[in-house]
Every structure is written in structure tokens, then in C-alpha cells.
Write an enzyme that holds these catalytic residues in place. Structure first.
Site, PDB file in Angstrom:
ATOM      1  N   ARG A   1      -2.455  22.066 -14.897  1.00  0.00           N
ATOM      2  CA  ARG A   1      -1.289  20.930 -15.084  1.00  0.00           C
ATOM      3  C   ARG A   1      -1.703  20.727 -16.510  1.00  0.00           C
ATOM      4  NH1 ARG A   1       1.334  16.004 -11.362  1.00  0.00           N
ATOM      5  NH2 ARG A   1       2.419  15.201 -13.038  1.00  0.00           N
TER       6      ARG A   1
ATOM      7  N   LYS B   1       7.952  23.180 -13.803  1.00  0.00           N
ATOM      8  CA  LYS B   1       7.148  22.110 -13.799  1.00  0.00           C
ATOM      9  C   LYS B   1       6.687  21.939 -12.255  1.00  0.00           C
ATOM     10  CE  LYS B   1       5.803  17.204 -14.482  1.00  0.00           C
ATOM     11  NZ  LYS B   1       5.714  16.171 -15.305  1.00  0.00           N
TER      12      LYS B   1
ATOM     13  N   HIS C   1      -0.279  11.934 -29.122  1.00  0.00           N
ATOM     14  CA  HIS C   1      -0.708  10.602 -28.809  1.00  0.00           C
ATOM     15  C   HIS C   1      -1.432  10.080 -30.212  1.00  0.00           C
ATOM     16  CE1 HIS C   1      -0.809  11.835 -24.221  1.00  0.00           C
ATOM     17  NE2 HIS C   1       0.342  11.362 -24.587  1.00  0.00           N
TER      18      HIS C   1
ATOM     19  N   ARG D   1       0.674  -1.149   0.092  1.00  0.00           N
ATOM     20  CA  ARG D   1      -0.020  -0.119  -0.052  1.00  0.00           C
ATOM     21  C   ARG D   1       0.736   1.434   0.071  1.00  0.00           C
ATOM     22  NH1 ARG D   1      -3.422  -3.096   3.249  1.00  0.00           N
ATOM     23  NH2 ARG D   1      -5.123  -4.020   2.185  1.00  0.00           N
TER      24      ARG D   1
ATOM     25  N   HIS E   1       8.280   9.464 -28.775  1.00  0.00           N
ATOM     26  CA  HIS E   1       7.478  10.333 -28.144  1.00  0.00           C
ATOM     27  C   HIS E   1       7.739  11.842 -28.347  1.00  0.00           C
ATOM     28  CE1 HIS E   1       4.518  12.018 -25.268  1.00  0.00           C
ATOM     29  NE2 HIS E   1       5.358  12.436 -24.627  1.00  0.00           N
TER      30      HIS E   1
ATOM     31  N   HIS F   1       0.434  17.281 -26.844  1.00  0.00           N
ATOM     32  CA  HIS F   1       0.280  16.395 -26.630  1.00  0.00           C
ATOM     33  C   HIS F   1      -1.017  15.320 -27.154  1.00  0.00           C
ATOM     34  CE1 HIS F   1       3.813  16.798 -23.911  1.00  0.00           C
ATOM     35  NE2 HIS F   1       3.970  15.424 -23.823  1.00  0.00           N
TER      36      HIS F   1
ATOM     37  N   LYS G   1       3.453  11.388 -11.562  1.00  0.00           N
ATOM     38  CA  LYS G   1       2.507  10.621 -12.225  1.00  0.00           C
ATOM     39  C   LYS G   1       3.325   9.439 -12.822  1.00  0.00           C
ATOM     40  CE  LYS G   1      -0.002  13.883 -15.439  1.00  0.00           C
ATOM     41  NZ  LYS G   1      -0.306  14.294 -16.517  1.00  0.00           N
TER      42      LYS G   1
ATOM     43  N   GLU H   1      -3.925  17.193 -11.654  1.00  0.00           N
ATOM     44  CA  GLU H   1      -4.469  17.568 -13.036  1.00  0.00           C
ATOM     45  C   GLU H   1      -5.653  17.740 -13.095  1.00  0.00           C
ATOM     46  OE1 GLU H   1      -1.977  16.100 -16.326  1.00  0.00           O
ATOM     47  OE2 GLU H   1      -4.035  16.013 -17.503  1.00  0.00           O
TER      48      GLU H   1
ATOM     49  N   ASN I   1       0.311  19.229 -21.223  1.00  0.00           N
ATOM     50  CA  ASN I   1       0.103  18.434 -22.363  1.00  0.00           C
ATOM     51  C   ASN I   1       0.275  19.221 -23.593  1.00  0.00           C
ATOM     52  OD1 ASN I   1      -0.199  16.387 -20.531  1.00  0.00           O
ATOM     53  ND2 ASN I   1      -2.351  17.202 -20.263  1.00  0.00           N
TER      54      ASN I   1
ATOM     55  N   GLU J   1      10.715  18.291 -25.206  1.00  0.00           N
ATOM     56  CA  GLU J   1       9.884  18.736 -23.871  1.00  0.00           C
ATOM     57  C   GLU J   1      10.380  19.802 -23.465  1.00  0.00           C
ATOM     58  OE1 GLU J   1       7.191  16.995 -22.631  1.00  0.00           O
ATOM     59  OE2 GLU J   1       7.217  15.057 -23.805  1.00  0.00           O
TER      60      GLU J   1
HETATM   61  N1  GLY Z   1       3.867  15.048 -18.352  1.00  0.00           N
HETATM   62  C1  GLY Z   1       2.872  15.799 -18.065  1.00  0.00           C
HETATM   63  C2  GLY Z   1       2.477  15.833 -16.565  1.00  0.00           C
HETATM   64  O1  GLY Z   1       3.244  15.353 -15.720  1.00  0.00           O
HETATM   65  O2  GLY Z   1       1.761  16.661 -16.138  1.00  0.00           O
END
Ligand code: GLY
Length: 371
Positions: A244, A230, A255, A124, A269, A251, A146, A240, A248, A188
Site C-alpha cells: 500500500r 486503489k 509532506h 466503538r 496537497h 508523498h 484511512k 499498509e 505514497n 493524484e
Molecule cells: N492515500 C494513500 C492510502 O490510502 O494509502
């Protein structure tokens, strides 16, 4: 040896530092040691990264009398599949971890994402530390918590928000990357200028090529800038629900392109993100939101450094706007059936919208396919 930069991600009890500098792999033991409380930590990497960097990291641990157990995974996106992930979990459990055991992720985005996810669910939740060794991981995936794996329904559809205890970003680790990987990560970096800081984009126009070529001061400045940007966004919107999503930028298109090319070597990517950012600025210009000269400037910089900016030369399936739009509709950011786009009023001034006429998107895609 220069003093490293430290960026703090301020999330109350879950706050942590991102340390950015050179020779950090050789200091990993000394920097991580004080954070370890339990039995021997478990270091997880892939065989490519192990070849270049594992000895330096293990030597640094040995100097502190720390002897991690090591798990080496196959490199590549397939390692993020559900079946591989269950194998990894069993391999970790074979080591009989305790709640106080720490996992250490040494590698790029794939290793960081799966180790973070494993740490978030084993017993956990146990601690994990990121040692990112690619640009993409240093400026994006290792920061912000993430985690995730892929399923047959798509990339990163299963995962958690789970913050690491520490991120060690050694810009010298980037020296062993092939130029194509460096460029893909660079996309990026450009993203951070485009979404929120025109001055940084201008700096990249002047210093980006030196950064790509290996200038350590430029790398350190750029990685630090991106981590600060960031961190500032993540502390405002960790899960998000709003801002946040700016991260993207490019993206939604990327994607779709990756889904069509199979998430492999045909289109990395970061390359897809480069094309996606050009499309986002082109869409912004075509819908009257931003000056077309801004869109031209974005394309020109990405072209100059050698990133792809259009899809015509990407080998792969027969592109159609219908197929690309279909992939966009599957995106996990779709809300009430509406596709979310990150568009821009100008370089450095991006915003989130779901209010875009899809016929304009379709026309843009048709144009990109035939250009
Ligand atoms: N890669 C985008 C984020 O971490 O929100």
C-alpha cells in the site's frame, strides 16, 4: 442517464462498492436508503460543499422519506484539528446516535477523514458512507479506509483504518470546483499511472486536459481506473504493512514541502504531490534506477497541464535541504530511523525502498532549490 461503474473493495464482511457516475447526488437517497437500519442518519458536510450540493442530496433523501440531521463544518484543514474534532464528536453525540446510526460524509478529504474517524470511535464503531465531492477524495481519500485528524505533531498522526459501507463518486460534483483544486486532484490521478500502469499514464497524456476541462466520459474513466487500482492494492494490504505504501509515491517529498509551507493555500496537497513525484523520478534517474527520459516525460506532462513541478516559484519560507530533510525524518513512514521513498524503474513501475543514500537526496533538494 448512463449506468454507473461499480468497483468493489473486496474485504470479506467489510466489502463495499464504489459507485462512479453522473447524477449520483440526486440518487443518494435511493442508493443509501437500503443500507440504513437505525434511527435518522447524520450527514456531515462543510459550508462550501453544502452551498453547492446539500439541497440535491437532501431532496434525494426526502424522496425516500429519509430525513437526516445535518452538521455543517467550516471548510479547511483546521477543521481536522484535535480540538475541532472533539467538538464534532460532542455535536454528533448530542443527536443521541445508536449503534445502528449511519454517518454520511459529503465533501472532500477533510470531511471524509474526520467523519470516518468519528464513525470508527463513536459507540466503538458505527457505519459511515462517503459521498466525495473532490477529485482527491474520489480517487484516493474516500477509498481504502484511512481516517485521521491532525495534531500539533503533524498531519494524520491520529486515526484508524475503518472502511465505509459505500462510496458514491458523482463526477458532476467536480464541476463546481475551482480549476486549481481540479489540477491538484489530477496529480493524484497521475500518481496511479506512474506507480503501476504506463498505459494509463499514456492515456492521461492524450486525455488528461479534456478530463481537467470537464469531459464527463474522461472523468468517469479516470476515476474508475484509479478506484480499481486503489481497491486492488487495499485488498492485498489494507493496513499498509507493504505494498500500500506505493500509494505514497511523491508523498515523502510532498509532506516535507507542505510542512514547510504550512499546509495551506500556498501549496495545495496535490500540488506538493506533483512536485514530489517529479522529485521521486529525478532521484530515480540520478541514482541510475530509471532512464532520465522517463523523468523528463513525467515533468513535461505535469507542466503541460499547469501543475507546479519545482519549488523555486513557490512563495514561502527560505527553502533549505536541511529543513526539508528534517521534515522527511518526522514522516510517519520512517522505520528504524530510515526514510522510506517510493522510487521507480520506469513510468508504471514504482517500488518501495528505505535504502537510499541521503546525500543523493540532499543533492537533489539543493538542485531543486537553486533551479
Ligand atoms: N492515500 C494513500 C492510502 O490510502 O494509502
Amino acid at each position: 442517464m448512463t449506468t454507473p461503474e461499480i468497483v468493489t473493495v473486496a474485504l470479506d464482511q467489510r466489502s463495499y462498492d464504489i459507485v462512479i457516475g453522473t447524477d449520483l447526488l440526486g440518487q443518494a437517497g435511493a442508493r443509501i436508503g437500503p443500507l440504513l437500519s437505525g434511527p435518522r442518519p447524520i450527514l456531515i458536510t462543510d459550508t462550501n460543499v453544502a452551498r453547492h450540493h446539500l439541497t440535491a442530496v437532501l431532496d434525494s433523501f426526502a424522496a425516500e422519506n429519509i430525513n437526516p440531521s445535518v452538521i455543517e463544518l467550516e471548510p479547511g484543514e483546521h477543521t481536522k484539528g484535535f480540538d475541532r474534532f472533539t467538538l464534532l464528536i460532542d455535536t454528533i453525540l448530542d443527536q443521541v446516535p445508536e449503534r445502528s446510526t449511519t454517518l454520511i460524509a459529503l465533501g472532500g478529504g477533510v470531511v471524509g477523514d474526520i467523519v470516518g474517524f468519528a464513525a470508527s470511535i463513536i459507540l466503538r464503531g458505527i457505519d459511515f458512507i462517503q459521498i466525495p465531492t473532490t477529485i482527491l477524495a474520489q480517487v484516493d481519500s474516500s477509498v481504502g479506509g484511512k481516517t485521521g485528524i491532525n495534531t500539533r505533531h503533524g498531519k494524520n498522526l491520529v486515526g484508524t483504518f475503518y472502511q465505509p459501507r459505500l462510496v458514491l463518486a458523482d463526477t458532476r460534483a467536480l464541476d463546481t470546483l475551482p480549476r486549481r483544486q481540479i489540477l491538484a486532484g489530477y496529480a493524484e490521478i497521475v500518481k496511479y499511472g506512474l506507480l503501476g500502469d504506463a498505459d494509463f499514464f499514456e492515456w492521461l497524456e492524450g486525455h488528461g486536459e479534456a478530463m481537467i476541462a470537464g469531459d464527463q466520459d474522461a472523468r468517469r474513466y479516470a476515476v474508475t481506473f484509479c478506484c480499481q487500482a486503489k481497491a486492488a492494492i487495499v485488498v492485498q494490504d489494507e493496513r499498509e504493512t507493504g505494498k500500500r505504501a506505493l500509494l505514497n509515491l511523491g508523498h515523502t517529498f510532498a509532506h516535507a514541502l507542505e510542512a514547510e509551507t504550512g499546509y495551506g493555500d500556498t501549496l495545495l496537497h496535490g500540488e506538493a504531490v506533483a512536485i514530489g513525484m517529479v522529485m521521486a523520478f529525478d532521484l530515480s534517474a540520478k541514482t541510475g534506477l530509471c532512464d532520465p527520459e522517463e523523468a523528463a516525460r513525467v515533468r513535461a506532462h505535469l507542466d503541460l497541464v499547469g501543475l507546479p513541478t519545482g519549488i523555486r516559484n513557490i512563495a514561502g519560507p527560505h527553502w533549505t535541504s536541511e529543513k526539508l530533510l528534517h521534515h522527511m525524518r518526522q514522516d510517519k513512514k520512517v522505520r528504524d530511523g530510515r526514510i522510506t521513498f517510493i522510487l521507480a524503474n520506469a513510468i508504471g513501475d514504482a517500488f518501495i525502498t528505505s535504502d537510499i543514500d541521503l546525500s543523493a537526496v540532499s543533492a537533489l533538494l539543493e538542485n531543486a532549490i537553486s533551479a
